[in-house]
Design an enzyme around this catalytic site. Structure first.
Site, PDB file in Angstrom:
ATOM      1  N   SER A  67     -76.263 -12.931 -49.088  1.00 38.03           N
ATOM      2  CA  SER A  67     -74.845 -12.941 -49.427  1.00 38.03           C
ATOM      3  C   SER A  67     -74.698 -13.432 -50.858  1.00 38.03           C
ATOM      4  CB  SER A  67     -74.118 -13.906 -48.477  1.00 38.03           C
ATOM      5  OG  SER A  67     -72.818 -14.176 -48.921  1.00 38.03           O
TER       6      SER A  67
ATOM      7  N   TYR B  35     -73.174 -22.884 -44.684  1.00 34.03           N
ATOM      8  CA  TYR B  35     -73.378 -21.449 -44.856  1.00 34.03           C
ATOM      9  C   TYR B  35     -73.961 -21.129 -46.226  1.00 34.03           C
ATOM     10  CZ  TYR B  35     -72.586 -16.450 -45.052  1.00 34.03           C
ATOM     11  OH  TYR B  35     -72.767 -15.083 -45.195  1.00 34.03           O
TER      12      TYR B  35
END
Length: 163
Positions: free
Chosen positions: A136, A149
């Site tokens: 990501s 995260y």
């Protein structure tokens, strides 16, 4: 892209990006296996995709070993591993609990390591294979409430560079 005769395994393939990747691989001619934790969702996705379903949690070493055994027993070999399974939680540091932090790392970092390790053992013996880790942009910068995260995606990015 022509992948006729290739075999691919997509973790977290029962929805979202993983589902789309599995569909693309299947449309290109690959034989596809997908993993997921939710048996019903996994079965529906596999039926839609014409994929082989394996209920598994990538953070559990026994599930990873069983997944690779299943793929090899079903297809005979593996050409492509797509480490896509991932989870997230967004909390301020002062609200971050250890259990959710560790669960995110177990799925987003340990899971790809375990799957990658098992696939690499097979790929080395075959002298070919591909590992694709889905990370990501969160792995390139920090953000408020992103402790678990974002840090996991930084770790996945670094691990990918090591491989």
């Amino acid at each position: 892209m022509n992948l006729t005769g290739a075999t691919a395994l997509v973790t977290g393939g029962s929805s979202g990006i993983g589902f789309a990747i599995a569909k693309t691989l299947g449309d290109a001619g690959a034989r596809v296996a997908i993993t997921g934790r939710d048996q019903d969702k996994l079965a529906r996705a596999a039926a839609t995709l014409g994929a082989h379903a394996i209920q598994a949690d990538v953070s559990q070493e026994a599930d990873v070993t069983r997944t690779m055994d299943d793929v090899l027993a079903t297809f005979g070999f593996l050409d492509i591993l797509v480490n896509n399974a991932g989870i997230g939680s967004f909390k301020a540091l002062v609200d971050q609990d250890l259990a959710s932090f560790e669960r995110i790392f177990a799925t987003n970092v340990t899971g790809p390591m375990l799957m990658g390790r098992e696939a690499a053992r097979h790929f080395i013996a075959r002298k070919r294979g591909n590992i694709v880790n889905i990370a990501s942009t969160a792995g390139t910068r920090g953000a408020p409430n992103g402790t678990a995260y974002y840090a996991s995606k930084f770790a996945l990015r670094g691990m990918t560079e090591c491989w």
